[in-house]
Enzyme design. Structure first.
Site, mmCIF file in Angstrom:
data_model
loop_
_atom_site.group_PDB
_atom_site.id
_atom_site.type_symbol
_atom_site.label_atom_id
_atom_site.label_comp_id
_atom_site.label_asym_id
_atom_site.label_seq_id
_atom_site.Cartn_x
_atom_site.Cartn_y
_atom_site.Cartn_z
ATOM 1 N N HIS A 1 0.915 -1.317 0.043
ATOM 2 C CA HIS A 1 -0.036 -0.025 0.026
ATOM 3 C C HIS A 1 0.797 1.309 0.100
ATOM 4 C CE1 HIS A 1 0.891 1.026 4.215
ATOM 5 N NE2 HIS A 1 0.634 -0.359 4.522
ATOM 6 N N HIS B 1 0.891 -5.819 2.727
ATOM 7 C CA HIS B 1 1.529 -4.933 3.481
ATOM 8 C C HIS B 1 2.993 -5.213 3.424
ATOM 9 C CE1 HIS B 1 -2.187 -3.598 5.082
ATOM 10 N NE2 HIS B 1 -2.816 -4.846 4.597
#
Length: 220
Positions: free
Chosen positions: A23, A162
């Protein structure tokens, strides 16, 4: 002697590309350990990064988009979804590590704890207080990528996740011990790529890329 089409068994197994995207930058990146805390979206810089990575990703044909359920990953995936017209399927296997009691704490403060040495040097032996172990995180991340691979054999799927989940997945694909996964760098909105083919070990084609074109990316 019989002639005709070659037997199906003699044909090469299809190659599947799984593109891993971390992200974009958030207001807490580099300062706090957010874990799975809700309500954390992208910063202005992160939104710009998401637009840029969408441009990179759509230089090639994509068959499916997947995302961790957290807001920051879903916001990162949105520009790519808009460009491709593909829906974003949420997969809990791609979610951030559950850091338990460490959620929201300052990284500078955590680095002073004696447990931090274990996190950095021997993560295989560490479980976050009240949270998840690195071993469990790697197992469910690898399982999630296997589901994606099997659902899109011969195609290309993008997974928005992530930093640590991506790093432990790359370590697994590289055959690197989990205790050494901290040596892999995964920056905000960087791209890493794993090639899968039945009967072969995974092949890591790209790690932590923020500039290289994806248009000519081919399986190895």
């Amino acid at each position: 002697m019989t002639t005709g089409q070659p037997e199906a068994a003699s044909l090469p197994a299809p190659t599947t590309l799984v593109i891993l995207v971390r992200h974009g930058t958030t207001p807490t990146t580099g300062r706090l350990l957010p874990g799975r805390a809700p309500g954390l979206g992208l910063s202005e810089t992160g939104r710009e990064q998401a637009e840029r990575v969408a441009e990179r990703l759509t230089a090639r044909t994509i068959d499916a988009l997947y995302s961790s359920p957290l807001q920051r990953t879903r916001e990162t995936a949105q520009p790519t979804a808009e460009r491709t017209g593909l829906p974003v399927a949420e997969d809990a296997g791609l979610i951030e590590c559950d850091v338990g009691e460490w959620t929201g704490q300052a990284l500078a403060d955590l680095a002073k704890l004696p447990e931090w040495r274990t996190v950095q040097a021997e993560p295989e032996a560490f479980t976050f207080p009240g949270g998840e172990s690195f071993v469990a995180m790697q197992e469910r991340m690898v399982a999630a990528l296997a589901r994606v691979r099997d659902a899109h054999l011969g195609g290309t799927a993008v997974c928005f996740s992530h930093a640590d989940p991506i790093r432990v997945a790359l370590a697994d694909a590289l055959g690197t011990p989990l205790n050494r996964f901290q040596r892999i760098s995964v920056d905000p909105c960087s791209v890493s790529v794993i090639s899968y083919q039945d009967g072969r070990d995974p092949v890591v084609l790209m790690v932590n890329s923020s500039q290289a074109s994806l248009a000519d990316l081919t399986a190895s």
